[in-house]
Design an enzyme around this catalytic site. Structure first.
Site, mmCIF file in Angstrom:
data_model
loop_
_atom_site.group_PDB
_atom_site.id
_atom_site.type_symbol
_atom_site.label_atom_id
_atom_site.label_comp_id
_atom_site.label_asym_id
_atom_site.label_seq_id
_atom_site.Cartn_x
_atom_site.Cartn_y
_atom_site.Cartn_z
ATOM 1 N N LYS A 124 46.074 24.092 41.376
ATOM 2 C CA LYS A 124 47.515 24.023 41.869
ATOM 3 C C LYS A 124 48.431 23.216 41.183
ATOM 4 C CE LYS A 124 47.399 26.557 44.021
ATOM 5 N NZ LYS A 124 46.384 27.737 44.344
ATOM 6 N N ARG A 184 54.554 40.445 41.150
ATOM 7 C CA ARG A 184 53.694 41.220 40.282
ATOM 8 C C ARG A 184 54.131 41.192 38.890
ATOM 9 N NH1 ARG A 184 50.536 44.536 43.400
ATOM 10 N NH2 ARG A 184 50.378 45.908 41.390
ATOM 11 N N CYS A 239 52.422 45.433 37.257
ATOM 12 C CA CYS A 239 53.999 45.467 37.354
ATOM 13 C C CYS A 239 54.186 46.018 38.949
ATOM 14 C CB CYS A 239 54.753 46.555 36.631
ATOM 15 S SG CYS A 239 54.138 46.557 34.762
ATOM 16 N N TRP A 244 55.413 43.221 33.783
ATOM 17 C CA TRP A 244 54.689 42.044 33.315
ATOM 18 C C TRP A 244 53.714 42.809 32.223
ATOM 19 C CZ3 TRP A 244 49.232 40.664 33.005
ATOM 20 C CH2 TRP A 244 48.929 39.367 32.575
ATOM 21 N N LYS A 270 51.107 37.178 40.521
ATOM 22 C CA LYS A 270 50.173 36.975 41.671
ATOM 23 C C LYS A 270 48.943 37.822 41.772
ATOM 24 C CE LYS A 270 50.098 35.875 46.074
ATOM 25 N NZ LYS A 270 49.583 34.556 46.350
ATOM 26 N N GLU A 311 49.140 24.913 37.678
ATOM 27 C CA GLU A 311 50.035 26.156 37.481
ATOM 28 C C GLU A 311 51.296 26.013 38.053
ATOM 29 O OE1 GLU A 311 48.006 29.242 39.796
ATOM 30 O OE2 GLU A 311 47.662 28.061 41.661
ATOM 31 N N GLU A 342 40.346 23.387 42.797
ATOM 32 C CA GLU A 342 41.553 24.070 43.381
ATOM 33 C C GLU A 342 42.848 23.100 43.307
ATOM 34 O OE1 GLU A 342 42.213 26.973 43.973
ATOM 35 O OE2 GLU A 342 44.130 26.815 45.219
ATOM 36 N N HIS A 355 30.023 12.078 31.701
ATOM 37 C CA HIS A 355 29.593 12.920 30.576
ATOM 38 C C HIS A 355 30.820 13.395 29.865
ATOM 39 C CE1 HIS A 355 25.392 12.440 32.097
ATOM 40 N NE2 HIS A 355 25.888 12.574 33.147
ATOM 41 N N ASN A 398 52.906 51.222 36.941
ATOM 42 C CA ASN A 398 51.989 49.997 37.302
ATOM 43 C C ASN A 398 50.643 50.362 36.821
ATOM 44 O OD1 ASN A 398 50.841 47.539 37.850
ATOM 45 N ND2 ASN A 398 50.403 48.328 39.958
ATOM 46 N N GLY A 399 50.133 49.419 35.684
ATOM 47 C CA GLY A 399 48.548 49.913 35.660
ATOM 48 C C GLY A 399 48.500 49.989 34.139
HETATM 49 C C1 G6P Z 1 46.034 35.384 40.332
HETATM 50 C C2 G6P Z 1 46.756 34.697 41.216
HETATM 51 C C3 G6P Z 1 45.805 33.484 42.089
HETATM 52 C C4 G6P Z 1 44.510 34.110 42.629
HETATM 53 C C5 G6P Z 1 43.935 35.261 41.542
HETATM 54 C C6 G6P Z 1 43.224 35.794 42.319
HETATM 55 O O1 G6P Z 1 45.619 34.633 39.263
HETATM 56 O O2 G6P Z 1 47.930 33.763 40.685
HETATM 57 O O3 G6P Z 1 46.511 32.695 42.984
HETATM 58 O O4 G6P Z 1 43.876 33.357 43.269
HETATM 59 O O5 G6P Z 1 44.731 35.872 40.893
HETATM 60 O O6 G6P Z 1 43.759 36.898 43.022
HETATM 61 P P1 G6P Z 1 43.370 37.691 44.518
HETATM 62 O O7 G6P Z 1 44.338 38.394 44.917
HETATM 63 O O8 G6P Z 1 42.170 38.614 43.941
HETATM 64 O O9 G6P Z 1 43.053 36.645 45.529
#
Ligand code: G6P
Length: 624
Positions: free
Chosen positions: A487, A27, A2, A75, A619, A490, A483, A506, A101-102
């Site tokens: 992208k 967050r 959060c 969250w 994030k 997501e 990746e 396969h 938060n936590g």
């Molecule tokens: C979340 C974010 C991703 C990120 C991942 C790892 O899933 O949405 O964009 O790559 O966490 O986060 P970090 O801060 O450790 O790179």
């Protein structure tokens, strides 16, 4: 996971807290709330299910007024998103308010104890126990009560606390979850990160584990839990106040994609300046002797950062000739890895706060590995526990889908691999010269790729309504495919899978049909011919195809095209092209990343999705 923010001073707290919460929405954003101490010494609270905009709307019809306040964007972890479960949480008498938060791991046990003592709970959250614990210990000294309460807690937390009976104070404390205190003139702030309060101040204290901050409008006192004073230097935030704003772009993600030429430049500065001079990576904190004696490098990270780690593994073996592995952080500990002497663990994280990554780091350290981290956010939990940190220098990344941080993570791993290769004397001077020259051109090449945005947009317009996509790559561009697919899925919610092109036969080939488009990464290099084979196989099955290929490549646009095909059959149509300037294959993941980010961005935008805050994602994932 959060975001928390708090204000104490002479201005109205709700407005400042709301603005800060808006910057913390990455967050989490399933519910939000604010508490203030009113001028007549009462706690007044507003909470909503939904985003900060919903809270702002509620405050229009039911305003809050007060110069001390705490706010929260949630969250959900314990208890579904609901008004009752939203923060701030209050003590039984409604005089103490807490944002958190936590995760409090022993909250069940604490709750039963407190209930037995007569406390009444109104939510399903773990957080609420903290409000009741403080109430239990409060005897007129808020900080002392918070310190006592914290001693009862197990888990990870950052708290902001206010109390109607101590109206000139705010208390904040943390263990494992991020927390900063911002310093103003006659006003002070707390927040989960610097970006939330950068508009208000550039001076902060970064709070460490089990440290407590007592804020009044005029001063901030830092102590440990025994109230011994803690000396902390003021950290001056190095980026400008408007760096966390959208700067004219429709979304943060778009802004961040466009920041890449400058960000690449900043990342290279001071580290690589001349193709004939050695790479300088002082912050790596590794002697030449240590680098020469390395027996293994283990990369670990989550999400996008893990994809960067896969590129790092490839470079470490190919360039520096050191055996290398890459593991998802959540999996690394599970397999109880064998750590030999002289093993280096490279941890990659944008935020430096990802819980699984932090746990993997601790595990590798305990097993005897040296840990270097590649991070963006300064002074994070991962930074503090690492033996060395190389910052990617990306500036704040707000869009949930990581873009510039990914590109710079790869770039930084290129620098580290080249440095290792140089020190170990395993790469030829020509190869080093060629790769360094290519990296030095990256800011300019990134700009060239951004200048082609309209072409990418036109391709996105052709494909954005399709339900499925397959991203194929090989070798060093297999991570680019993974990746690219991440992208796309997501932010656009198109089901996209990244696969090794070598594995296509396969399984994934079964998916090929007109509604599933393939993105094939076919830049020149060792695997080029094999990619041609894959493209032929896809077109032969009437699969629409977008290829990422080098400028001037005449073969790829027509590869697999069947001039005899029915005009409605995609097999008869030329492939759609995402052109990239040719670079040596070992640095191509940097250039390949950019058009794939733009493709995902425009597809999602055309679908009208919430690009900066995709559903169910956050994030920074600070819970395991
Ligand atoms: C979340 C974010 C991703 C990120 C991942 C790892 O899933 O949405 O964009 O790559 O966490 O986060 P970090 O801060 O450790 O790179």
């Amino acid at each position: 996971m959060c975001g928390i923010v708090g204000y104490i001073g002479f201005r109205q707290a709700p407005e400042i807290c709301l603005a800060g919460l808006g910057r913390l929405e990455y967050r989490g954003y399933d519910s939000a709330g604010l508490a203030v101490i009113t001028d007549n010494g009462q706690l007044d609270v507003r909470k909503v299910v939904g985003k900060i905009a919903a809270l702002r709307e509620l405050l229009q019809s039911q305003p809050l007024a007060g110069t001390i306040g705490i706010g929260h964007t949630r969250w959900a972890t314990h208890g579904k998103p609901s008004v009752e479960n939203s923060h701030p949480h209050l003590s039984c008498d409604g005089r103490i308010a807490v944002v958190h938060n936590g995760i409090i791991e022993n909250y069940q046990e604490l709750r039963s104890r407190l209930e037995a003592e007569g406390h009444t709970f109104t939510s399903q959250t773990d957080t609420e126990v903290m409000a009741h614990l403080i109430e239990k210990y409060y005897d007129g000294d808020l900080r002392a009560a918070v310190c006592r309460a914290v001693r009862d807690l197990q888990g990870a937390f950052a708290f902001g606390v206010i109390c109607a009976d101590s109206p000139g104070q705010m208390v904040a404390v943390r263990r494992f979850s991020p927390l900063v205190v911002g310093l103003g003139d006659g006003e002070n702030y707390i927040a989960s990160d610097m970006g939330a309060i950068r508009k208000e101040t550039d001076r902060v204290y970064v709070i460490a584990d089990d440290e407590v901050a007592l804020l009044t409008p005029d001063k901030v006192e830092l102590t440990d839990l025994d109230l011994n004073p803690v000396d902390r230097e003021v950290f001056v935030i190095p980026w400008p106040a408007d760096a966390a704003e959208k700067g004219g772009h429709k979304h943060f993600m778009h802004k961040e994609i466009h920041e890449q030429p400058d960000a690449i430049h900043a990342c290279l500065a001071g580290r690589l300046s001349d193709p004939d001079k050695p790479i300088v990576l002082e912050d790596l904190n590794m002697s030449e002797r240590e680098i020469k004696s390395l027996r293994k490098v283990v990369f670990t990270a989550c999400g996008t950062a893990y994809h960067a780690g896969l590129v790092g593994r490839f470079l470490t073996e190919k360039l520096a000739r050191i055996p290398a592995e890459a593991d998802l952080a959540a999996e690394l500990r599970a397999r109880d890895p064998v750590v030999l002497d002289n093993t280096l663990c490279i941890v990659i994280s944008q935020s430096g706060e990802t819980a699984d990554t932090l746990v993997a780091l601790r595990d590798m350290k305990e097993k005897g590995a040296k840990v270097i981290s590649v991070l963006n956010v300064v002074d994070s939990s991962i930074a503090r526990e690492s033996d060395g940190v190389v910052y990617i220098q990306a500036g704040p990344e707000i869009g949930v889908a990581s873009t510039k941080a990914y590109t710079l993570q790869i770039l930084t791993l290129e620098l580290i691999a080249l440095h290792f290769a140089e020190v170990r004397g395993v790469a030829s001077p020509q190869q080093l010269h060629e790769l360094k020259s290519a990296l030095l051109k990256m800011p300019e090449l990134a700009q060239t790729l951004l200048d082609r945005e309209e072409d990418v947009k036109a391709i996105a317009a052709k494909y954005y309504q399709k339900p499925n996509a397959l991203y194929l790559g090989r070798g060093i561009n297999l991570p680019s495919a993974l990746e690219g697919a991440l992208k796309m899925k997501e932010i656009s919610y198109i089901h996209a899978e990244g696969y090794s092109a070598g594995e296509m036969k396969h399984g994934p080939i079964a998916l090929i049909e007109p509604s599933c488009f393939t993105v094939a990464i076919a830049v020149h290099g060792e695997v080029y011919d094999k990619m041609i084979g894959n493209i032929m196989e896809i077109k032969a099955r009437s699969g629409p195809l977008i290829a990422v290929a080098d400028d001037g490549d005449e073969q790829i646009p027509v590869t697999g095209v069947d001039p005899q095909a029915d005009p409605d059959d995609v097999a008869g149509q030329p492939n759609d092209m995402l052109w990239v300037p040719p670079v040596p294959e070992l640095v191509s993941p940097v250039t390949v990343a950019i058009p794939l980010q733009l493709l995902a961005y425009h597809a999602a935008d055309m679908r009208g999705e919430h690009i900066d805050q995709p559903r169910n994602l956050a994030k920074t994932v600070t819970v395991e």
